[in-house]
Design a protein around this motif. Structure first.
Motif, short mmCIF file in Angstrom:
data_model
loop_
_atom_site.label_atom_id
_atom_site.label_comp_id
_atom_site.label_asym_id
_atom_site.label_seq_id
_atom_site.Cartn_x
_atom_site.Cartn_y
_atom_site.Cartn_z
N ALA A 204 0.83 -1.21 0.00
CA ALA A 204 0.00 0.00 0.00
C ALA A 204 0.86 1.25 0.00
O ALA A 204 0.60 2.21 -0.74
CB ALA A 204 -0.93 -0.02 1.21
N LEU B 123 2.52 1.66 -3.43
CA LEU B 123 1.58 2.15 -4.45
C LEU B 123 1.34 3.65 -4.30
O LEU B 123 1.23 4.37 -5.30
CB LEU B 123 0.25 1.39 -4.35
CG LEU B 123 0.30 -0.08 -4.79
CD1 LEU B 123 -1.04 -0.76 -4.52
CD2 LEU B 123 0.66 -0.20 -6.27
N LEU B 124 1.30 4.12 -3.08
CA LEU B 124 1.15 5.56 -2.86
C LEU B 124 2.40 6.32 -3.28
O LEU B 124 2.32 7.43 -3.81
CB LEU B 124 0.83 5.83 -1.39
CG LEU B 124 -0.57 5.43 -0.95
CD1 LEU B 124 -0.69 5.44 0.57
CD2 LEU B 124 -1.61 6.37 -1.56
N GLU C 53 2.19 6.66 -6.97
CA GLU C 53 1.23 7.70 -7.36
C GLU C 53 1.72 9.10 -7.01
O GLU C 53 1.04 10.09 -7.30
CB GLU C 53 -0.11 7.44 -6.67
CG GLU C 53 -0.80 6.17 -7.12
CD GLU C 53 -2.07 5.88 -6.33
OE1 GLU C 53 -2.44 6.73 -5.47
OE2 GLU C 53 -2.71 4.85 -6.57
N SER D 232 -3.72 8.68 1.36
CA SER D 232 -4.69 8.29 0.34
C SER D 232 -6.03 8.98 0.50
O SER D 232 -6.81 9.09 -0.47
CB SER D 232 -4.92 6.77 0.38
OG SER D 232 -5.58 6.40 1.58
N PHE E 41 -8.64 1.09 1.03
CA PHE E 41 -7.52 1.23 0.11
C PHE E 41 -7.02 -0.14 -0.34
O PHE E 41 -6.77 -0.36 -1.54
CB PHE E 41 -6.38 2.01 0.78
CG PHE E 41 -5.23 2.29 -0.14
CD1 PHE E 41 -5.20 3.44 -0.91
CD2 PHE E 41 -4.17 1.39 -0.27
CE1 PHE E 41 -4.15 3.71 -1.78
CE2 PHE E 41 -3.11 1.64 -1.13
CZ PHE E 41 -3.10 2.81 -1.88
N GLU F 230 -9.56 -1.65 -2.83
CA GLU F 230 -9.65 -1.01 -4.14
C GLU F 230 -8.36 -1.08 -4.94
O GLU F 230 -8.41 -1.13 -6.18
CB GLU F 230 -10.07 0.46 -3.96
CG GLU F 230 -11.49 0.63 -3.45
CD GLU F 230 -11.95 2.08 -3.44
OE1 GLU F 230 -11.21 2.94 -3.95
OE2 GLU F 230 -13.05 2.34 -2.92
N LYS F 231 -7.23 -1.09 -4.26
CA LYS F 231 -5.96 -1.02 -4.96
C LYS F 231 -5.23 -2.36 -5.08
O LYS F 231 -4.36 -2.51 -5.94
CB LYS F 231 -5.04 -0.02 -4.24
CG LYS F 231 -5.58 1.39 -4.16
CD LYS F 231 -5.70 2.02 -5.54
CE LYS F 231 -6.14 3.49 -5.41
NZ LYS F 231 -6.21 4.17 -6.73
N ILE F 232 -5.59 -3.33 -4.23
CA ILE F 232 -4.85 -4.60 -4.25
C ILE F 232 -5.80 -5.79 -4.40
O ILE F 232 -5.74 -6.51 -5.40
CB ILE F 232 -4.01 -4.76 -2.96
CG1 ILE F 232 -2.98 -3.63 -2.84
CG2 ILE F 232 -3.29 -6.12 -2.98
CD1 ILE F 232 -2.16 -3.67 -1.56
N PRO G 249 -8.48 -5.65 -7.63
CA PRO G 249 -7.82 -5.77 -8.94
C PRO G 249 -7.19 -7.14 -9.18
O PRO G 249 -7.10 -7.59 -10.33
CB PRO G 249 -6.75 -4.67 -8.89
CG PRO G 249 -7.28 -3.67 -7.93
CD PRO G 249 -8.00 -4.47 -6.88
N LEU H 121 1.66 -5.08 -9.85
CA LEU H 121 1.41 -3.83 -9.13
C LEU H 121 2.65 -2.97 -9.07
O LEU H 121 2.60 -1.76 -9.25
CB LEU H 121 0.92 -4.14 -7.71
CG LEU H 121 -0.41 -4.88 -7.60
CD1 LEU H 121 -0.70 -5.24 -6.15
CD2 LEU H 121 -1.55 -4.06 -8.19
#
Length: 357
Positions: A88, A91-92, A95, A183, A190, A193-195, A198, A264
């Motif tokens: 997490a 990924l942030l 971004e 986020s 989080f 939705e992100k891991i 998907p 990812l």
């Protein structure tokens, strides 16, 4: 630390030389192990190069209803959860919402300790264990925000941040709060939705009291008389960033495959660049929810009041053991003992567990 690594080369042999196929005798021996295992339940999964070499469950996910354990049953991962918290954060970073060298105070302004997100992710922050700050007045489950409330009142660290390694559940609880701050959404949302969503991890979630999850296995432990008793939750088993993810063997396989494909993020490259190396053991270290070893090996174990887990990864190889019985990691040693018949003798599995706890 030296004691933890005295058998390090045995681990590497075990991971490097899993054969392309699996003999009927090998499968039969693992089947026999699982058949003799006492309830509650356990899952063993081995995959290499996209081929599932072994995938079996035994025992019960719930003793009260005699619900069988399956490879779709969701078990609490304990410290194996840390790799999801780390992802997490990464990924942030991808971004552009945070940087690994950011100070914790950027996200938790009350922080008085000069620690960075990088140090939290590598267990080098020196932040005290939150369990040491609890007292006998606690009557409800601790949450990550409670951890912060316990820790924010002073500047004490076990050592100067960044100079040493000390495994820290506190650090990963704080990282879940960082994820929320950076986020702008709840930590559990989080991850979904992100891991999880998907990757198609439909049986993966974070524990919430009174939330219904039909595939959730309940946790058990042996009492003082040696009998198996309910042990599903404790005061410290609801904190999220350090160990609250539930997942199934089938879902974890999807996670493993995503990591292998860099779906990812390129975790192997990230760990190589930021891992904290153990000074007395060249080639070994920790970074982003994984212990690392020579040859590109990643491993972690998890232990909690009612669950025991071990994961070993190297490239396309995955060896997985999940159980809803506390302190049952020794069973994984028996699994490796079967594999050793085809691999290399003398693997000391206990070293893995000591690294995690």
């Amino acid at each position: 630390m030296s004691e933890l690594f005295k058998h390090k080369y045995w681990l590497i042999w075990a991971v490097l030389f899993v054969p392309e196929g699996v003999s009927g005798q090998w499968t039969a021996r693992l089947d026999s192990l699982l058949a003799r295992r006492e309830s509650p339940g356990a899952v063993v999964l081995i995959q290499q190069n996209g081929r599932t070499l072994y995938r079996r469950a035994a025992g019960y996910a719930r003793l009260d209803t005699r619900k069988p354990m399956t490879t779709g049953s969701a078990l609490r991962m304990a410290s194996v959860s840390k790799q999801f918290t780390a992802m997490a954060v990464l990924l942030l970073e991808k971004e552009g919402r945070l940087k690994l060298d950011d100070p914790l105070s950027r996200y938790l302004p009350e922080s008085k300790r000069p620690v960075t997100l990088q140090q939290l992710l590598t267990h080098t922050s020196g932040i005290p264990d939150y369990e040491e700050r609890m007292d006998t007045t606690w009557r409800r489950q601790l949450l990550d925000r409670d951890v912060w409330d316990l820790l924010k009142k002073d500047t004490v660290t076990y050592f100067r941040p960044g100079t040493a390694f000390r495994y820290s559940n506190s650090a990963f609880c704080l990282l879940s709060l960082v994820v929320e701050k950076a986020s702008g959404m709840p930590y559990a949302q989080f991850l979904q939705e992100k891991i999880f969503r998907p990757l198609g991890m439909t049986h993966t979630f974070l524990y919430e009291e009174r939330a219904g999850h039909p595939e959730r296995a309940l946790g058990y432990a042996r009492n003082r008389e040696g009998k198996i008793a309910d042990s599903d939750q404790s005061l410290t088993s609801a904190t999220r960033g350090d160990g609250c993810v539930y997942t199934s063997a089938d879902d974890y396989l999807r996670w493993h495959e995503a990591l292998s494909r860099n779906q990812l993020i390129d975790m192997s490259e990230k760990v190589r660049g930021r891992v904290f190396p153990f000074p007395d053991h060249p080639g070994y270290g920790y970074g982003f929810g994984w212990f690392t070893a020579p040859g590109g090996t990643f491993f972690h174990s998890g232990s909690t009041c009612g669950f025991s887990n071990v994961v070993i990864r190297r490239g396309d190889l995955l060896i997985l053991f999940f159980s809803n019985l506390a302190d049952s990691h020794a069973f994984f040693g028996k699994v490796l003992g079967v594999l050793d018949a085809a691999l290399a003798p003398g693997t000391d599995w206990e070293m893995l567990h000591r690294l995690t706890n």
